[in-house]
Enzyme design. Structure first.
Site, PDB file in Angstrom:
ATOM      1  N   ASP A  83       0.807  -1.228   0.000  1.00  0.00           N
ATOM      2  CA  ASP A  83       0.000   0.000   0.000  1.00  0.00           C
ATOM      3  C   ASP A  83       0.840   1.278   0.000  1.00  0.00           C
ATOM      4  O   ASP A  83       1.984   1.296   0.447  1.00  0.00           O
ATOM      5  CB  ASP A  83      -0.955   0.027   1.205  1.00  0.00           C
ATOM      6  CG  ASP A  83      -0.244  -0.161   2.550  1.00  0.00           C
ATOM      7  OD1 ASP A  83       0.756  -0.912   2.616  1.00  0.00           O
ATOM      8  OD2 ASP A  83      -0.683   0.449   3.544  1.00  0.00           O
ATOM      9  N   GLU A 143      -0.582  -2.053   5.207  1.00  0.00           N
ATOM     10  CA  GLU A 143       0.314  -2.063   6.374  1.00  0.00           C
ATOM     11  C   GLU A 143       0.161  -0.774   7.173  1.00  0.00           C
ATOM     12  O   GLU A 143       0.362  -0.755   8.377  1.00  0.00           O
ATOM     13  CB  GLU A 143       1.769  -2.234   5.920  1.00  0.00           C
ATOM     14  CG  GLU A 143       2.746  -2.534   7.055  1.00  0.00           C
ATOM     15  CD  GLU A 143       3.143  -1.316   7.863  1.00  0.00           C
ATOM     16  OE1 GLU A 143       3.311  -1.440   9.082  1.00  0.00           O
ATOM     17  OE2 GLU A 143       3.260  -0.217   7.280  1.00  0.00           O
TER      18      GLU A 143
END
Ligand code: NI
Length: 396
Positions: A83, A143
């Site tokens: 991400d 994350e």
């Protein structure tokens, strides 16, 4: 074994351009936590292209499985997070592949983590016959955002069902030179919890404080008292941080507001200490609010657990790194970092080791800190990272 070393290094070089292109594509097309749809499609396409079996246990992110040519019970997992951050980026060095998506940017290196693991996937596929047991390639979403993609993936039982026995993860590091890695056994990264406090008073005219309960005065006392939690209540041999990141109260010169707000973060290495700090905060709040005749609301949001490296796996990681990268390429970190990482969730269930992949170089303009709008990686770190990930599978 010597053959593996040379073969893997050569293969990492062969796939270097591929990793650079992949990283730049992802960099240009970043997606924030839980929205990594295009990124997931891209990774799935890349894995299928080289014949890797793919699974999608969560809505975004995916897992590839390589079945080794040698029968064994060993199942090793390699994890990358995919991400981007919700921010805008800057930086001359990235000019040709700057983010095309306003409000999203890979300023934490997860683009390189993903490209690196795809590079390792290519190396490992070419050496499939030599692999003992199975390899899981985890491309994990989110994350950066609670509850954390690592936690959600662990909750699906997908990894248990595939009998994962050991797991490795990495993060690019601007403070370590490209070509090196850094790690340590035991506590490596902290447990980050967050708190939100509303202090309740009674507002009124600034010239008549006796008719009010001033939340700003309570706020001042709370800020000062909180400084005693780490210094007086936590074991000094155990690192901990209480940081107030924002205070908000009042609107103008002559009004005493009705409430004040304060938010911040707590960093520790154990649940025990996190709860100790939480309880001390609560009793300070209660004492000050009662004394002043006011009230409070207190929310303590638990973040990720601490990243604690398994001793045996860290030993293996260090040995393998020395073998593949050279004796001087491994920094044994003297102390842990106070930043958090959701890799910790995997380590709650499987033996795991996490390391920092040196990606800092002046030449590449990649020494800016994590989450800085100019954050960048020296792409050569993927030569080191992909070779090491493949090396961890194939053996020291
Ligand atoms: Ni990160």
């Amino acid at each position: 074994m010597a053959d593996f070393k040379r073969t893997i290094q050569e293969k990492a070089k062969n796939h270097f351009d591929y990793m650079v292109q992949t990283r730049r594509y992802l960099h240009k097309n970043p997606e924030v936590s839980f929205k990594e749809y295009d990124t997931t499609d891209y990774i799935l396409h890349e894995l299928k292209k080289i014949g890797i079996e793919t699974h999608r246990p969560l809505e975004t992110g995916c897992v590839g499985i390589i079945e080794g040519g040698k029968t064994s019970d060993r199942v090793i997992a390699l994890r990358a997070d995919i991400d981007a951050l919700a921010m805008d980026e800057e930086g001359e060095a990235k000019r040709s592949f700057m983010s095309d998506r306003p409000g999203a940017a890979h300023c934490c290196g997860h683009d390189a983590h993903t490209a690196n693991l795809l590079g390792a996937a290519n190396i490992l596929t070419e050496m499939q016959d030599e692999i003992e047991g199975n390899v899981l390639l985890i491309f994990q979403p989110a994350e950066e955002t609670l509850p954390g993609g690592g936690r959600l993936l662990c909750e699906t039982d997908f990894l248990q069902e595939h009998n994962v026995q050991e797991i490795y993860g990495l993060h690019t590091s601007p403070v370590h030179q490209t070509g090196t890695i850094a790690t340590k056994p035991g506590p490596l990264m902290a447990r980050p919890d967050e708190f939100e406090i509303t202090i309740k008073g009674t507002g009124g005219h600034a010239a008549s404080p006796h008719l009010t309960v001033d939340p700003i005065v309570m706020l001042g006392e709370i800020i000062t008292q909180f400084q005693t939690i780490v210094s007086r209540s936590v074991d000094p041999a155990d690192p901990a941080v209480v940081t107030i990141g924002r205070v908000r109260a009042g609107s103008t010169y002559n009004v005493i507001p009705a409430q004040a707000e304060l938010i911040g973060t707590v960093r520790t290495f154990s649940q025990e200490n996190a709860y100790l700090i939480r309880d001390r905060m609560e009793s300070i709040l209660k004492g000050i609010a009662d004394g002043a005749g006011g009230g409070y609301e207190f929310e303590f949001n638990e973040g990720y657990p601490a990243v604690v490296n398994n001793e045996k796996l860290t030993d293996y990681l260090i040995k393998t790194s020395k073998r593949y990268l050279g004796d001087n390429a491994v920094t044994q970190m003297p102390k842990p970092l106070m930043a958090g990482e959701d890799f910790a969730f995997y380590q709650q269930q499987f033996p795991g080791a996490f390391f920092l992949l040196g990606s800092g170089s002046e030449e590449a303009d990649s020494q800016w800190s994590w989450h800085h709008p100019r954050y960048n990686v020296d792409e050569k770190c993927m030569l080191t990272g992909s070779a090491l990930m493949a090396g961890l599978v194939l053996g020291e």
